[in-house]
Write an enzyme that holds these catalytic residues in place. Structure first.
Site, short mmCIF file in Angstrom:
data_model
loop_
_atom_site.label_atom_id
_atom_site.label_comp_id
_atom_site.label_asym_id
_atom_site.label_seq_id
_atom_site.Cartn_x
_atom_site.Cartn_y
_atom_site.Cartn_z
N LYS A 1 21.55 -19.52 -1.24
CA LYS A 1 22.85 -18.91 -0.92
C LYS A 1 24.02 -19.91 -1.06
O LYS A 1 25.13 -19.50 -1.40
CB LYS A 1 22.83 -18.32 0.48
CG LYS A 1 21.94 -17.08 0.58
CD LYS A 1 22.01 -16.44 1.96
CE LYS A 1 21.04 -15.27 2.06
NZ LYS A 1 21.15 -14.56 3.34
N ASP B 1 26.27 -10.13 4.45
CA ASP B 1 25.42 -10.24 5.65
C ASP B 1 26.18 -9.92 6.93
O ASP B 1 25.69 -9.18 7.79
CB ASP B 1 24.82 -11.65 5.76
CG ASP B 1 23.69 -11.88 4.76
OD1 ASP B 1 22.98 -10.92 4.42
OD2 ASP B 1 23.52 -13.04 4.33
N ALA C 1 23.89 -22.22 14.74
CA ALA C 1 25.08 -22.72 14.05
C ALA C 1 24.77 -23.02 12.59
O ALA C 1 25.43 -23.85 11.96
CB ALA C 1 25.60 -23.97 14.76
N ALA D 1 23.41 -18.40 8.87
CA ALA D 1 23.41 -17.02 9.37
C ALA D 1 24.49 -16.83 10.43
O ALA D 1 25.19 -15.82 10.45
CB ALA D 1 22.04 -16.67 9.93
N TYR E 1 13.36 -9.84 12.17
CA TYR E 1 12.65 -8.62 12.51
C TYR E 1 11.19 -8.81 12.14
O TYR E 1 10.84 -9.73 11.41
CB TYR E 1 13.24 -7.41 11.77
CG TYR E 1 13.23 -7.60 10.28
CD1 TYR E 1 14.33 -8.15 9.64
CD2 TYR E 1 12.11 -7.28 9.52
CE1 TYR E 1 14.31 -8.37 8.27
CE2 TYR E 1 12.08 -7.49 8.15
CZ TYR E 1 13.19 -8.04 7.54
OH TYR E 1 13.16 -8.28 6.18
N GLY F 1 16.74 -7.23 13.40
CA GLY F 1 17.59 -7.35 12.22
C GLY F 1 17.24 -6.45 11.05
O GLY F 1 17.83 -6.61 9.97
P1 ATR Z 1 20.03 -20.01 8.54
O1 ATR Z 1 20.60 -19.96 7.17
O2 ATR Z 1 18.92 -19.04 8.81
O3 ATR Z 1 21.09 -19.97 9.60
P2 ATR Z 1 19.84 -22.84 8.99
O4 ATR Z 1 21.18 -23.03 8.37
O5 ATR Z 1 18.72 -23.79 8.68
O6 ATR Z 1 19.26 -21.41 8.64
O7 ATR Z 1 20.04 -22.78 10.58
C1 ATR Z 1 18.97 -22.56 11.45
C2 ATR Z 1 19.54 -22.40 12.87
O8 ATR Z 1 18.46 -22.10 13.76
C3 ATR Z 1 20.18 -23.66 13.42
O9 ATR Z 1 21.18 -23.29 14.33
C4 ATR Z 1 19.00 -24.32 14.15
O10 ATR Z 1 19.37 -25.23 15.17
P3 ATR Z 1 19.72 -26.79 14.81
O11 ATR Z 1 21.10 -26.74 14.23
O12 ATR Z 1 19.66 -27.47 16.10
O13 ATR Z 1 18.67 -27.23 13.83
C5 ATR Z 1 18.36 -23.11 14.75
N1 ATR Z 1 16.94 -23.28 15.10
C6 ATR Z 1 15.91 -23.39 14.24
N2 ATR Z 1 14.74 -23.48 14.90
C7 ATR Z 1 15.05 -23.45 16.23
C8 ATR Z 1 14.27 -23.49 17.44
N3 ATR Z 1 12.95 -23.62 17.42
N4 ATR Z 1 14.93 -23.41 18.63
C9 ATR Z 1 16.28 -23.28 18.66
N5 ATR Z 1 17.06 -23.23 17.56
C10 ATR Z 1 16.45 -23.31 16.35
#
Ligand code: ATR
Length: 272
Positions: free
Chosen positions: A68, A104, A130, A133, A218, A239
């Site tokens: 993306k 999205d 953050a 998504a 989901y 979702g």
């Molecule tokens: P996406 O495009 O799906 O948003 P991403 O940019 O890799 O994927 O972001 C993943 C998000 O899920 C981040 O906010 C991540 O937290 P960090 O910024 O601290 O890495 C969060 N995340 C992933 N696994 C997690 C977990 N086990 N517990 C809490 N937050 C999680």
């Protein structure tokens, strides 16, 4: 009849994408003559695959993990919401030029308002996560009139950085997940924690009376976040509706017709 216009969903992996049956259902329902297929691209082969597809006369692409951001960089032109999201999930090819959009966030807003029947105007939102998504949801939520967005994330600095990016758009603040206080009308899990069966470290009293808990993920079973929310009194929604609604927005971009999502959502839910 002319040969059908061609569309693909491109990703790595892509085998489990539900986009082809969704778009096939939309095309059948609206009488649009198109073919929509999955296409796997090697990690370093995204732009070459898009160029090939354009050369073959392809009309549009859905872009999924992990491309993306690359799609955002590749587009010749971007919609405002794609620029705000910093990512593109839909490409439309017009006279060889690539228009990038991101549907999205609009899909999330439609699913909450139309399908769950929860108006967003004036609501206090808690956004968990953050990453990409979470970022894509912010502008569409403000456009829907939410009162405020609070962002918490496992890594607080990323939540703060995201809040800073959107500070001119509305009331948005980052908080530390450990010390977060207050309760919220709508809590949106935009982390990928559900994939690993994990729960972001939030307190159970984040849900205001009558709150909606929304998980962008989901699956066959409710996610761990939705089970947690249900135990603490919130209404829940996963979702799948967002997936169908973002596809409908892409279909509208490509074909100029908005499909009826309700029967397609019901079929996808039944087929899970
Ligand atoms: P996406 O495009 O799906 O948003 P991403 O940019 O890799 O994927 O972001 C993943 C998000 O899920 C981040 O906010 C991540 O937290 P960090 O910024 O601290 O890495 C969060 N995340 C992933 N696994 C997690 C977990 N086990 N517990 C809490 N937050 C999680």
């Amino acid at each position: 009849m002319h040969a059908p216009d061609r569309y693909i969903v491109i990703g790595n992996p892509v085998a489990h994408s539900k986009s082809p049956p969704i778009h096939a259902a939309f095309a059948g329902q609206t009488g649009q003559n198109l073919r929509y297929e999955r296409q796997f691209a090697p990690i370093d082969g995204f732009s070459a695959a898009v160029r090939d597809f354009i050369e073959q006369g392809g009309k549009g692409l859905s872009v999924t993990v992990p491309f993306k951001l690359e799609a955002h960089a590749l587009a010749d032109e971007l919609s405002e919401r794609a620029r705000a999201a910093g990512a593109v999930n839909s490409l439309k090819i017009v006279d060889g030029r690539i228009f990038g959009d991101n549907t999205d966030g609009a899909g999330l807003v439609s699913d909450i308002e139309r399908n769950a029947g929860v108006p967003l105007r004036g609501k206090k939102i808690l956004l968990l996560g953050a990453g990409g998504a979470a970022r894509g949801a912010i502008l569409p939520l403000f456009e829907a009139g939410v009162a405020s967005i609070t962002i918490v994330n496992r890594t607080t600095a990323k939540a703060q950085a995201l809040a800073d990016v959107f500070s001119a758009q509305g009331k948005i603040l980052a908080q530390d997940i450990e010390t977060l206080d207050g309760s919220f009308d709508i809590v949106i899990n935009a982390t990928s924690a559900s994939i690993e069966g994990e729960l972001p470290a939030v307190r159970p009293d984040i849900f205001a009376p009558g709150a909606l808990a929304y998980d962008m993920m989901y699956g066959k079973e409710p996610t761990v976040f939705l089970r947690f929310a249900a135990r603490h009194g919130a209404a829940t929604r996963d979702g799948l509706g967002m997936l169908v609604e973002q596809a409908a927005e892409a279909f509208l971009l490509w074909r100029g017709v908005r499909p009826d999502t309700a029967p397609v959502y019901a079929a996808m839910r039944a087929g899970e």
